[in-house]
Design a protein around this motif. Sequence first.
Motif, short mmCIF file in Angstrom:
data_model
loop_
_atom_site.label_atom_id
_atom_site.label_comp_id
_atom_site.label_asym_id
_atom_site.label_seq_id
_atom_site.Cartn_x
_atom_site.Cartn_y
_atom_site.Cartn_z
N SER A 151 34.92 20.17 -69.17
CA SER A 151 33.99 19.19 -68.59
C SER A 151 34.65 18.36 -67.50
N PHE A 152 35.98 18.40 -67.41
CA PHE A 152 36.71 17.63 -66.40
C PHE A 152 36.95 18.43 -65.12
N ALA A 153 36.41 19.63 -65.04
CA ALA A 153 36.63 20.48 -63.86
C ALA A 153 36.10 19.84 -62.59
N LYS A 154 36.89 19.97 -61.53
CA LYS A 154 36.42 19.53 -60.21
C LYS A 154 37.13 20.33 -59.12
N GLY A 155 36.41 20.56 -58.04
CA GLY A 155 36.99 21.18 -56.85
C GLY A 155 37.52 22.59 -57.06
N LYS A 156 38.58 22.90 -56.32
CA LYS A 156 39.24 24.20 -56.39
C LYS A 156 40.15 24.21 -57.62
N SER A 214 55.65 31.47 -58.35
CA SER A 214 55.48 32.22 -57.10
C SER A 214 54.45 31.56 -56.19
N LEU A 215 53.68 30.63 -56.71
CA LEU A 215 52.70 29.90 -55.90
C LEU A 215 53.40 28.77 -55.17
N LYS A 216 53.28 28.76 -53.86
CA LYS A 216 54.02 27.76 -53.07
C LYS A 216 53.13 26.98 -52.10
N LYS A 217 52.38 27.68 -51.28
CA LYS A 217 51.68 27.01 -50.18
C LYS A 217 50.18 26.99 -50.41
N VAL A 218 49.78 26.60 -51.60
CA VAL A 218 48.37 26.52 -51.94
C VAL A 218 48.16 25.26 -52.77
N LYS A 219 47.01 24.64 -52.63
CA LYS A 219 46.74 23.38 -53.33
C LYS A 219 45.42 23.48 -54.10
N TYR A 220 45.38 22.77 -55.22
CA TYR A 220 44.20 22.79 -56.09
C TYR A 220 43.80 21.37 -56.47
N ASP A 221 42.51 21.21 -56.73
CA ASP A 221 42.01 19.93 -57.23
C ASP A 221 42.23 19.79 -58.74
N THR A 222 42.12 20.91 -59.44
CA THR A 222 42.31 20.91 -60.89
C THR A 222 43.19 22.09 -61.29
#
Length: 238
Positions: A59-64, A114-122
Amino acid sequence: MTKKNSPDIMGSAMLDFYRGRHKEDIITYSSISGEDVLPLAHLFRSFDQMPLLEQTALSFAKGKILDIGCGAGIHSLYLQQKGFDVHAIDTSKGAIEVCKLRGIKKADQCDIYSLKKVKYDTIYALMNGIGICGKISKLTNFLIHLKSLLKENGQIITDSSDLKYMVENENYFLEKSNHYYGEVEFEMFYKLEQGRPFDWLYVDFDTLQEHARKAGLSCTMLKKGKHYDYLAKLTAKK
């Protein structure tokens, strides 16, 4: 009959279940509780079958969204159906194959580091997902890496359990132990396959909060479960 070593016990089992070849469940053996059974159906449960703690987390999900250790994709699939942009990752080749077969659009076999140049909201690390760091000595750096993947005002949603009740019941003297009591070694067995032993971490909330602070994160408890488990949210300090 001698069991053969397999690098992907979970993946093999989940593929069998998805394809209707399920005849037995995964047997787990841990250094703290001995032998147990992991029902494969549990890995394919619907939202309505999830415990309240998991439902609350979603229920707290938001964005990417990033779903770490996605398994058969139960959380990713639910969130994708709700219209979210979800990236599901797992180190298991079989798990990612199942995710794709179930219709998850973005699913990759990869390690979180291995994830470096990516951003997430959640960022979700559910089903004790924070435990993938393995050892308490690795927790701060693990959280620092997760923080580097957050967008501004992003959040990490995770759950874990305090195992103190288990070791205290066994007259385990915590102050004399040379390791944190939530560090557990697991092995998995499925059919005639034996997985490689791996480390997993269960962390009590106060200890998680301490390591979050060292990583530059604020840590708040969202909900307590019924059996020493809890749900927490971590956000970057301003």
